[in-house]
Each structure stands twice: as C-alpha cells, then as structure tokens.
Design a protein around this motif. Structure first.
Motif, mmCIF file in Angstrom:
data_model
loop_
_atom_site.group_PDB
_atom_site.id
_atom_site.type_symbol
_atom_site.label_atom_id
_atom_site.label_comp_id
_atom_site.label_asym_id
_atom_site.label_seq_id
_atom_site.Cartn_x
_atom_site.Cartn_y
_atom_site.Cartn_z
ATOM 1 N N ASN A 242 10.322 13.936 65.247
ATOM 2 C CA ASN A 242 11.649 14.028 65.844
ATOM 3 C C ASN A 242 11.948 12.731 66.583
ATOM 4 O O ASN A 242 11.040 11.965 66.938
ATOM 5 N N LYS A 243 13.212 12.478 66.820
ATOM 6 C CA LYS A 243 13.638 11.221 67.433
ATOM 7 C C LYS A 243 13.131 11.084 68.864
ATOM 8 O O LYS A 243 12.812 9.972 69.318
ATOM 9 N N ASP B 240 11.163 7.876 70.107
ATOM 10 C CA ASP B 240 11.687 7.027 71.181
ATOM 11 C C ASP B 240 10.613 6.757 72.240
ATOM 12 O O ASP B 240 10.521 5.651 72.773
ATOM 13 N N ARG C 113 8.081 4.251 70.542
ATOM 14 C CA ARG C 113 8.687 3.212 69.702
ATOM 15 C C ARG C 113 7.955 1.869 69.824
ATOM 16 O O ARG C 113 7.858 1.128 68.847
ATOM 17 N N ASN D 183 12.817 5.839 58.258
ATOM 18 C CA ASN D 183 13.732 6.979 58.353
ATOM 19 C C ASN D 183 14.054 7.523 56.968
ATOM 20 O O ASN D 183 14.339 6.764 56.045
ATOM 21 N N VAL E 229 12.837 13.894 59.677
ATOM 22 C CA VAL E 229 13.553 12.700 60.141
ATOM 23 C C VAL E 229 12.846 11.430 59.672
ATOM 24 O O VAL E 229 13.481 10.468 59.232
ATOM 25 N N TYR E 230 11.503 11.443 59.740
ATOM 26 C CA TYR E 230 10.741 10.239 59.417
ATOM 27 C C TYR E 230 9.773 10.492 58.259
ATOM 28 O O TYR E 230 9.272 11.609 58.082
#
Length: 217
Positions: free
Chosen positions: A18-19, A23, A26, A67, A78-79
């Motif tokens: 998930n983002k 994040d 990162r 992505n 997502v990835y």
C-alpha cells in the motif's frame, strides 16, 4: 548490488502493499532502485562490448516502474513484486529482459504478443527460412538454457495465408515468440551472477537477432 537486500525489501513490500507503507520506506526503495540502476549501467557497458549490434540502454532508461497500472488492471496490487528492466532496447525490437522478484526471477527475450503486422513479418520469415529458426531452437545449449519457445496462446489451425500442411506449422501457430530462463535465489546472490547473465544473453542472441531482422525488413 546487494540483491539479498533487494529481495528482503520486496518481501516486506509484498506483505504491506500500500502507498502508506511505501511512503514510510521510500528512502530505502529509492536507495535500492538507484543501486539497481547503477548495476544495470555496468551490465549495459559489458554487453555492449560483447555485441557489436548492441543498442546502449542506460539503467534509468531500461528500468520498469514498480507501480502497477491500475487503470487497466484494477485487480492488481499497487506495487509489483519485482524489479524489472529491459536492455539492448532498440525502438520497435525485442529487448533482453531482466526480472528479480520474490515469486519469479528470470531472463527473457523475444516478442511478447507482437502487433499483427510484426507477427505477420515473423511468420513470413519462418515461411522463408524457418530452418534457421529451428536450428537455433534445437541447439542443445539453447534447449538447456530455455527449454523451447515460451508457451503462450497459439492458433488451432494455420494462420491466414499459410497451409495447414506447412513444414513449420507448429511455429507459425505461435502468437508469442519469446524464451525464458528462470533464476533461483542462489544464482542471484552468487558472485558469478553477472557472468551467468552474460552467458544467457549470448545464448539468446541468435534467436533475438532472427526475430528483430524479421520485423525490421
């Protein structure tokens, strides 16, 4: 390149796809991505020295986005679960693909479901000198490295304009002309990994040249 660290990161990403998690991590991702690009740059230079027709492809050009394209495949995470890149990536040709992932790691090349015009060109090349392709595919070292053509969708009958009794009908029925060499973790993290890639690249080269010549004439 620390491939063990890369695989460990991908495992964690797969568990937290998930983002929000990305994040928070990162900086780690960007560091590993930069290391992978730097490693690709070195491999790109090495392959260019071995192949006079090699198309220089810097790592930043060859690397794929991590992505997934959710616009066309909303069911995907997502990835991606891998880092992938294409080298020797001349426009409108089949490149040499490298994938390092937690479920599937491989070296591949050829044409994946080419557009109708390109597919027709490959079939016309097979009609003209299919014996050359058969010789490449049947070479013992090639069979050892790849097994044979990647099994994808095939026609059940002869393509339009070709006889069902054509001597190379089995090849003509293919919609994908690609080969795959699977990689295990032990090979990836070994000191000889890059040498292994070079060996597979050179083994695949006559096959890729045959296809690229077919779609460029």
């Amino acid at each position: 390149m620390d491939f063990r660290a890369l695989l460990d990161f991908l495992k964690e990403l797969d568990r937290n796809n998930n983002k929000e998690w990305m994040d928070r991590h990162r900086k780690t991702y960007l560091r590993l991505r930069d290391e992978f690009i730097y490693w690709l740059d070195g491999l790109d230079i090495r392959l260019a020295r071995l192949d006079p027709d090699y198309y220089p492809t810097p790592g930043r050009t060859g690397i794929n986005r991590i992505n997934n394209n959710l616009m066309f495949h909303p069911e995907r995470p997502v990835y991606k679960d891998h880092f992938g890149a294409g080298l020797d990536k001349a426009p409108d040709t089949g490149d040499f693909y490298i994938q390092i992932g937690i479920r599937e790691s491989l070296l591949a090349g050829g044409l994946w479901r080419p557009a109708p015009g390109k597919l027709r060109s490959v079939r016309e090349a097979i009609d003209f000198n299919g014996e050359t392709l058969v010789e490449i595919l049947n070479k013992p070292s090639f069979v050892s490295a790849f097994g044979g053509l990647y099994e994808d969708e095939k026609l059940r009958t002869a393509p339009k304009g070709f006889s069902k009794d054509h001597p190379y009908i089995d090849l003509l029925q293919h919609k994908t002309f690609a080969v795959v060499h699977e990689l295990d973790v032990e090979t990836i993290i070994s000191p000889g990994f890059e040498d292994h890639i070079v060996e597979i690249y050179l083994e695949m080269l006559p096959f890729r040249r045959y296809l690229n010549k077919a779609i460029s004439v």
